[in-house]
Design an enzyme around this catalytic site. Structure first.
Site, PDB file in Angstrom:
ATOM      1  N   THR B 183       0.860  -1.168   0.000  1.00 12.95           N
ATOM      2  CA  THR B 183       0.000   0.000   0.000  1.00 12.95           C
ATOM      3  C   THR B 183       0.905   1.230   0.000  1.00 12.95           C
ATOM      4  O   THR B 183       1.833   1.325   0.799  1.00 12.95           O
ATOM      5  CB  THR B 183      -0.971  -0.016   1.202  1.00 12.95           C
ATOM      6  OG1 THR B 183      -1.658   1.206   1.265  1.00 12.95           O
ATOM      7  CG2 THR B 183      -0.256  -0.254   2.515  1.00 12.95           C
ATOM      8  N   GLU B 325      -5.304  -3.056   3.879  1.00 11.47           N
ATOM      9  CA  GLU B 325      -5.095  -3.743   5.154  1.00 11.47           C
ATOM     10  C   GLU B 325      -6.316  -4.519   5.621  1.00 11.47           C
ATOM     11  O   GLU B 325      -6.226  -5.291   6.583  1.00 11.47           O
ATOM     12  CB  GLU B 325      -4.689  -2.718   6.236  1.00 11.47           C
ATOM     13  CG  GLU B 325      -3.316  -2.084   6.033  1.00 11.47           C
ATOM     14  CD  GLU B 325      -3.338  -0.883   5.075  1.00 11.47           C
ATOM     15  OE1 GLU B 325      -4.318  -0.724   4.327  1.00 11.47           O
ATOM     16  OE2 GLU B 325      -2.369  -0.110   5.087  1.00 11.47           O
TER      17      GLU B 325
END
Lengths: 538, 538
Positions: B183, B325
């Site tokens: 990310t 996540e």
């Protein structure tokens, strides 16, 4: 290399908190002799937390067995969650078991308390002194008129709840036991299946998925299949997990009462055994309703019944397959898009199958002796064996010699099945109901379906009877629809174009009703002993 | 007491076998510059097993990282399953990352091979010498016209596949790693999230459920959200798990091409970020289609966009929320039945929220410093924190000081949210995008929504700029619709009745477009630095 994800267990208190936090205003309706009572998940959750406190007050052991003996109701749903969420194990006693079986399973499971609906108290109380470990009997007053015994062991549910403290729920081990269900085989003692938190959670997710029951916040779910048997096919968990309204028939199980509940409460999903839907049909036909799916299982769904629903109620019946040992739902048969242009006959034939195993259940058919896998050609049959996180590994302290699992780790179902090339299960028979005639197998289920397609026939059960030359031959036991008459010849003529000549029954016996087991299935054991002396024609 | 259920792990090969055995005839369609190619799960499964053999031939370590650099395609779906099902870890490289980020993540993950679509080969090949652990570059010829380098490291996908042996898949440890997704935060190095077999399986079940995307054999699912970012929101697993057809746009991501694919392939479910749906709308409006649900997330879905779809396409957009996540989908907002009689405005307001956390995700809002829980009254805000088996516990070898988890075990999302009493999430802002003015917080998201409701405005981003007296003040950066003109006064007048006086932006800057991050979100970092010297009015 390990994943780096949170180590959060799959436990039933997660489902509980989900319903409590996010679906508090969703209704729970419970029918009863005195009318319908209305509640919400918020109220249910508060009561369920207090019920956890009641268990502490009663001194139930940390993993003690809590017996339940009652209908599908909000209180039963409170027990379903307060038990496992507080670490205890809920043991659902099937109210239709024979007295000696009830005594056996309560002692075998070592139930410390039994929660009982007042309407069925008369079935339990006479046995209470035979249940050695039971210290309390908590009566849930569901409007029944049974007298409540004046006995120090007897307590009142609502009084206990009113006095109790709400507790927090925190289960940390997903492998711990959550429920016990005993399955009453036709031979030997009942056998206990012990569901875990993990298996219950995963079965719930499977049941919710759209290839199965497809439950969501848009639904009002009515479990007709009882919570006292095989955990109501998972609906009692799927409802709270999906935020679906729960419509509980409780003791109001008469066909008309069920039809009224469906119509008046806007039920969108319901499930039960074929006998139930047979009875409900005339009361539901032609009435406005919101049903989008009717689940059916427990025994094979007659094609004629499903088609009658399609024509008279507007939707066919969805067949599902499973058994107590598979939690219980393992497969179902929603119609894939390739049937969009198929004719009614092809669609009905697909629906008459046991369906595709859910993600989470793998299936195979094998020669029961050699374990050799049989081809998926829809012709070869073999014992159906399954594998998956919601299939039982073993029974609870079983009698000697009772084995559930093969040496290579598959669960033996005792069903004989064929598989289509895409793995859609067609149940041919129970292993023990197959008829072995001259060394070849005859499927009693196939014969029954053929007979039941006769317009005058209400029910038919086919059993094997001893035969001097062929070892066994099929005998058809037929129940006619009210007011109808028929002859043996008429039934046999109807069969001729449908089955091989050597499958033709030795005879047809007209009976008043097919004897049923405690869970509503045909009791072929009873028929076999009744006709054991049947003299065959040749 | 333990449950007595089979100890069968939750692994991705179970999903693979389910699709292979039960949905073999279901189509997989992949678009491309040379037209659409058509296949089935049966062919895909056979190729996927052979791809497992390719990994062996290439000498990829038992848990080696396999980089992928490509569009949503059948080949990418083969990689998605052959990787984890053979014990390897698929690392999806985001083709939109900056070169130095790509180098960083390939080295950080220690990718041994990269599989790359020919259409994007030019983005990867110049970096290959900076990727220290990469030994092979396998080119997937998707009809692109990039020249394939004459280099011993470069191999051809189809050639390898044709020569390979099919392998069996048997993963036994559900906790083992399956995928890595990095990310790209706006500060620091990209951070790696490592999904496990268990988390992927459970996220798949969550995504399939009817409160989420509700996928079944009846569906044709088109993931527009890329497989190179956050695992295509789980659709690449949900399709095979549900037996839904997969419609893959590959490199044909132009709005008209997507609309054509939806219409011509009978897509029933699709999902992507708001920008995509903004572009597709004029090409889809008024055309016949089979869509039943359009999922949207990644950033807040403007109410106006959802309503435009409702009016012009016939169904509103379903908002979902999550992040890499959280696998990534954690909540969504299908409309509960109590909105049946509500007006459009009330329904649209519900849909504009991030929704109810799925079963499997628990959420709370807390004061980020004290961890004190904030009330669910839809007014109090706090950092949104989540917990569940598909939430990340930690990053993969993170930089010093990067912490994902609170001391009491909750995952920090970095989003600021309020919760309605029934736990429906309303994202107020990213923690770092909140504007702190005179000690009070101003939500940039709320201001943007208010500005975007102006009929001339196409996009708006609000950032905090330094202010001598108030520390920070909001600045509105506005993109007008093509051909429109507007003044600062006009925009501010439009805001006046909508927001508190002290929330009013210091000024309005008209810009040509809002800069975007590599995953298509507003890059406020860029705007903040561009306007760092903005002189405020007082």
């Amino acid at each position: 290399m390990r994943g780096l994800m949170q180590d959060v267990p799959l436990t039933i208190d997660t489902i509980f908190r989900h319903a409590e936090q996010h679906h508090g205003d969703v209704p729970i309706v419970t029918d009863g002799p005195a009318g319908r009572s209305r509640s919400t998940y918020a109220e249910w959750a508060q009561r369920t937390r207090r019920l956890g406190g009641v268990f502490d007050t009663l001194g139930i052991s940390a993993d003690g067995r809590i017996g339940t003996f009652g209908w599908n109701s909000q209180r039963h749903l409170e027990l379903y969650f307060a038990g496992p969420c507080s670490g205890r194990v809920v043991h659902t006693l099937n109210i239709r078991l024979f007295p000696e079986q009830l005594t056996y399973i309560a002692n075998h499971a070592e139930d410390e308390v039994v929660f009982v609906d007042r309407t069925v108290l008369h079935l339990l109380w006479p046995l209470i002194d035979t249940m050695k470990t039971v210290q309390h009997v908590v009566v849930m007053d569901d409007g029944g008129d049974n007298e409540v015994p004046d006995d120090p062991r007897v307590l009142d549910y609502e009084t206990l709840l009113a006095d109790a403290q709400a507790v927090d729920f925190h289960i940390t081990d997903e492998g711990s036991a959550a429920y016990m269900c005993y399955t009453s085989g036709t031979t030997g003692n009942p056998k206990g299946v012990v569901y875990s938190h993990r298996s219950t959670y995963l079965h719930t997710m499977g049941v919710i998925s759209p290839n199965a029951f497809g439950l969501s916040v848009r639904d009002a779910a009515m479990p007709v299949v009882p919570m006292f048997h095989a955990n109501a096919w998972g609906i009692a968990h799927a409802g709270p997990a999906a935020g679906a309204a729960m419509i509980m028939p409780a003791s109001m199980m008469q066909p008309k009462a069920l039809a009224d509940l469906i119509v008046e409460e806007g039920v969108t999903f319901t499930a039960g055994v074929p006998t139930i839907w047979q009875g409900v049909l005339p009361h539901l036909a032609g009435r406005p309703h919101k049903l989008r799916e009717i689940g059916c299982g427990g025994s094979a769904v007659p094609k004629a019944l499903s088609e009658a629903y399609r024509e008279q109620v507007g939707l066919p019946i969805l067949q599902a397959w499973g058994m107590t040992e598979t939690h219980p739902v393992a497969s179902s048969g929603i119609l894939p898009p390739r049937f969009e242009d198929a004719d009614d006959e092809a669609r009905a034939a697909w629906r008459a199958r046991a369906g595709i195993p859910f993600l989470g259940v793998e299936a195979r058919i094998v020669d029961a002796d050699t374990l050799e896998e049989q081809p998926w050609d829809d012709e070869a049959t073999g014992e159906l064996q399954v594998r998956g996180p919601w299939c039982a590994a073993a029974y609870y302290n079983p009698d000697a010699g009772v084995e559930l699992t093969t040496p290579d780790g598959w669960m033996k179902t005792g069903d004989v099945a064929a598989m289509s090339p895409d793995g859609n299960i067609r149940i041919a028979d129970r292993t023990k109901d197959l008829i072995k005639s001259g060394g070849e197998w005859i499927s009693s289920v196939d014969l029954e379906n053929a007979i039941m397609s006769h317009p005058k026939v209400k029910e038919a059960a086919v059993v094997g009877i001893p035969h001097p030359k062929w070892d066994e031959r099929p005998l058809a036991c037929v129940v006619l629809k009210e007011g109808e008459t028929a002859t043996e010849e008429e039934i046999l003529e109807h069969l001729k174009p449908q089955v091989a000549k050597w499958w033709m029954p030795e005879g047809v016996e007209f009976i008043d009703e097919v004897p049923k087991t405690s869970v509503g299935k045909f009791s072929k054991k009873d028929l076999r002993s009744r006709f054991a002396e049947y003299v065959t024609k040749q």
